[in-house]
Design a protein around this motif. Structure first.
Motif, PDB file in Angstrom:
ATOM      1  N   SER A   4       0.830  -1.205   0.000  1.00 20.97           N
ATOM      2  CA  SER A   4       0.000   0.000   0.000  1.00 20.97           C
ATOM      3  C   SER A   4       0.869   1.262   0.000  1.00 20.97           C
ATOM      4  O   SER A   4       0.542   2.236  -0.677  1.00 20.97           O
ATOM      5  CB  SER A   4      -0.944   0.003   1.201  1.00 20.97           C
ATOM      6  OG  SER A   4      -0.208  -0.028   2.407  1.00 20.97           O
ATOM      7  N   ALA A   5       1.975   1.239   0.735  1.00 22.03           N
ATOM      8  CA  ALA A   5       2.877   2.399   0.737  1.00 22.03           C
ATOM      9  C   ALA A   5       3.494   2.593  -0.639  1.00 22.03           C
ATOM     10  O   ALA A   5       3.599   3.732  -1.122  1.00 22.03           O
ATOM     11  CB  ALA A   5       3.963   2.220   1.788  1.00 22.03           C
ATOM     12  N   ALA A   6       3.881   1.520  -1.279  1.00 20.43           N
ATOM     13  CA  ALA A   6       4.445   1.632  -2.631  1.00 20.43           C
ATOM     14  C   ALA A   6       3.400   2.150  -3.618  1.00 20.43           C
ATOM     15  O   ALA A   6       3.715   2.972  -4.488  1.00 20.43           O
ATOM     16  CB  ALA A   6       4.983   0.279  -3.077  1.00 20.43           C
ATOM     17  N   GLY A   7       2.175   1.701  -3.457  1.00 24.12           N
ATOM     18  CA  GLY A   7       1.099   2.188  -4.326  1.00 24.12           C
ATOM     19  C   GLY A   7       0.834   3.665  -4.152  1.00 24.12           C
ATOM     20  O   GLY A   7       0.650   4.396  -5.136  1.00 24.12           O
ATOM     21  N   PHE A   9       2.968   5.836  -3.078  1.00 24.45           N
ATOM     22  CA  PHE A   9       4.139   6.544  -3.581  1.00 24.45           C
ATOM     23  C   PHE A   9       4.060   6.720  -5.103  1.00 24.45           C
ATOM     24  O   PHE A   9       4.307   7.805  -5.623  1.00 24.45           O
ATOM     25  CB  PHE A   9       5.415   5.791  -3.197  1.00 24.45           C
ATOM     26  CG  PHE A   9       6.675   6.458  -3.649  1.00 24.45           C
ATOM     27  CD1 PHE A   9       7.083   7.643  -3.064  1.00 24.45           C
ATOM     28  CD2 PHE A   9       7.440   5.907  -4.657  1.00 24.45           C
ATOM     29  CE1 PHE A   9       8.236   8.276  -3.480  1.00 24.45           C
ATOM     30  CE2 PHE A   9       8.599   6.519  -5.075  1.00 24.45           C
ATOM     31  CZ  PHE A   9       9.003   7.713  -4.485  1.00 24.45           C
ATOM     32  N   VAL A  10       3.672   5.669  -5.793  1.00 22.50           N
ATOM     33  CA  VAL A  10       3.530   5.741  -7.250  1.00 22.50           C
ATOM     34  C   VAL A  10       2.418   6.704  -7.640  1.00 22.50           C
ATOM     35  O   VAL A  10       2.565   7.514  -8.573  1.00 22.50           O
ATOM     36  CB  VAL A  10       3.282   4.329  -7.827  1.00 22.50           C
ATOM     37  CG1 VAL A  10       2.879   4.386  -9.285  1.00 22.50           C
ATOM     38  CG2 VAL A  10       4.521   3.475  -7.652  1.00 22.50           C
ATOM     39  N   LEU A  11       1.296   6.665  -6.925  1.00 26.24           N
ATOM     40  CA  LEU A  11       0.197   7.581  -7.219  1.00 26.24           C
ATOM     41  C   LEU A  11       0.601   9.030  -6.975  1.00 26.24           C
ATOM     42  O   LEU A  11       0.220   9.924  -7.742  1.00 26.24           O
ATOM     43  CB  LEU A  11      -1.027   7.223  -6.381  1.00 26.24           C
ATOM     44  CG  LEU A  11      -1.783   5.972  -6.814  1.00 26.24           C
ATOM     45  CD1 LEU A  11      -2.849   5.633  -5.786  1.00 26.24           C
ATOM     46  CD2 LEU A  11      -2.398   6.171  -8.175  1.00 26.24           C
ATOM     47  N   ALA A  12       1.364   9.287  -5.920  1.00 24.60           N
ATOM     48  CA  ALA A  12       1.827  10.643  -5.649  1.00 24.60           C
ATOM     49  C   ALA A  12       2.762  11.132  -6.751  1.00 24.60           C
ATOM     50  O   ALA A  12       2.661  12.276  -7.206  1.00 24.60           O
ATOM     51  CB  ALA A  12       2.523  10.707  -4.293  1.00 24.60           C
ATOM     52  N   LEU A  13       3.663  10.268  -7.195  1.00 26.20           N
ATOM     53  CA  LEU A  13       4.569  10.653  -8.280  1.00 26.20           C
ATOM     54  C   LEU A  13       3.815  10.920  -9.577  1.00 26.20           C
ATOM     55  O   LEU A  13       4.091  11.904 -10.273  1.00 26.20           O
ATOM     56  CB  LEU A  13       5.610   9.564  -8.504  1.00 26.20           C
ATOM     57  CG  LEU A  13       6.763   9.517  -7.518  1.00 26.20           C
ATOM     58  CD1 LEU A  13       7.677   8.353  -7.863  1.00 26.20           C
ATOM     59  CD2 LEU A  13       7.531  10.806  -7.530  1.00 26.20           C
ATOM     60  N   LEU A  14       2.870  10.058  -9.913  1.00 29.21           N
ATOM     61  CA  LEU A  14       2.109  10.247 -11.143  1.00 29.21           C
ATOM     62  C   LEU A  14       1.270  11.519 -11.118  1.00 29.21           C
ATOM     63  O   LEU A  14       1.190  12.234 -12.116  1.00 29.21           O
ATOM     64  CB  LEU A  14       1.218   9.030 -11.408  1.00 29.21           C
ATOM     65  CG  LEU A  14       1.942   7.758 -11.821  1.00 29.21           C
ATOM     66  CD1 LEU A  14       0.962   6.610 -11.956  1.00 29.21           C
ATOM     67  CD2 LEU A  14       2.698   7.970 -13.107  1.00 29.21           C
ATOM     68  N   PHE A  42       0.854   7.975   1.986  1.00 27.40           N
ATOM     69  CA  PHE A  42       2.118   7.238   1.904  1.00 27.40           C
ATOM     70  C   PHE A  42       2.845   7.263   3.240  1.00 27.40           C
ATOM     71  O   PHE A  42       3.309   6.232   3.730  1.00 27.40           O
ATOM     72  CB  PHE A  42       2.981   7.835   0.795  1.00 27.40           C
ATOM     73  CG  PHE A  42       4.403   7.357   0.790  1.00 27.40           C
ATOM     74  CD1 PHE A  42       4.709   6.048   0.488  1.00 27.40           C
ATOM     75  CD2 PHE A  42       5.438   8.223   1.087  1.00 27.40           C
ATOM     76  CE1 PHE A  42       6.026   5.608   0.482  1.00 27.40           C
ATOM     77  CE2 PHE A  42       6.743   7.799   1.080  1.00 27.40           C
ATOM     78  CZ  PHE A  42       7.041   6.486   0.782  1.00 27.40           C
ATOM     79  N   VAL A  43       2.918   8.430   3.856  1.00 27.72           N
ATOM     80  CA  VAL A  43       3.589   8.552   5.153  1.00 27.72           C
ATOM     81  C   VAL A  43       2.844   7.750   6.211  1.00 27.72           C
ATOM     82  O   VAL A  43       3.462   7.061   7.035  1.00 27.72           O
ATOM     83  CB  VAL A  43       3.728  10.029   5.554  1.00 27.72           C
ATOM     84  CG1 VAL A  43       4.208  10.182   6.975  1.00 27.72           C
ATOM     85  CG2 VAL A  43       4.668  10.752   4.592  1.00 27.72           C
TER      86      VAL A  43
END
Length: 59
Positions: A4-7, A9-14, A42-43
């Motif tokens: 979930s944290a990786a997801g 993180f990817v959503l925040a970057l996108l 993410f945090v």
């Protein structure tokens, strides 16, 4: 890092990339708000992942 944290993180970057690609002169857009929300989640996912202790020794 949990899935979930990786997801998040990817959503925040996108969403940050989308904000910089679409908005040239505007300060606040929907992708920027989404980036802040996904960053906060993410945090929180990182903090929640650290509280769960995993015992690799099976007894």
């Amino acid at each position: 890092m949990s899935k979930s944290a990786a997801g998040f993180f990817v959503l925040a970057l996108l969403s940050a990339i989308l904000h910089f690609a679409l908005a040239e002169n505007t300060a606040t857009t929907l992708p920027l708000v989404a980036c802040g929300l996904f960053s906060a989640l993410f945090v929180l996912a990182l903090i929640a992942g650290r509280r769960i202790k995993f015992d690799p020794v099976l007894r």
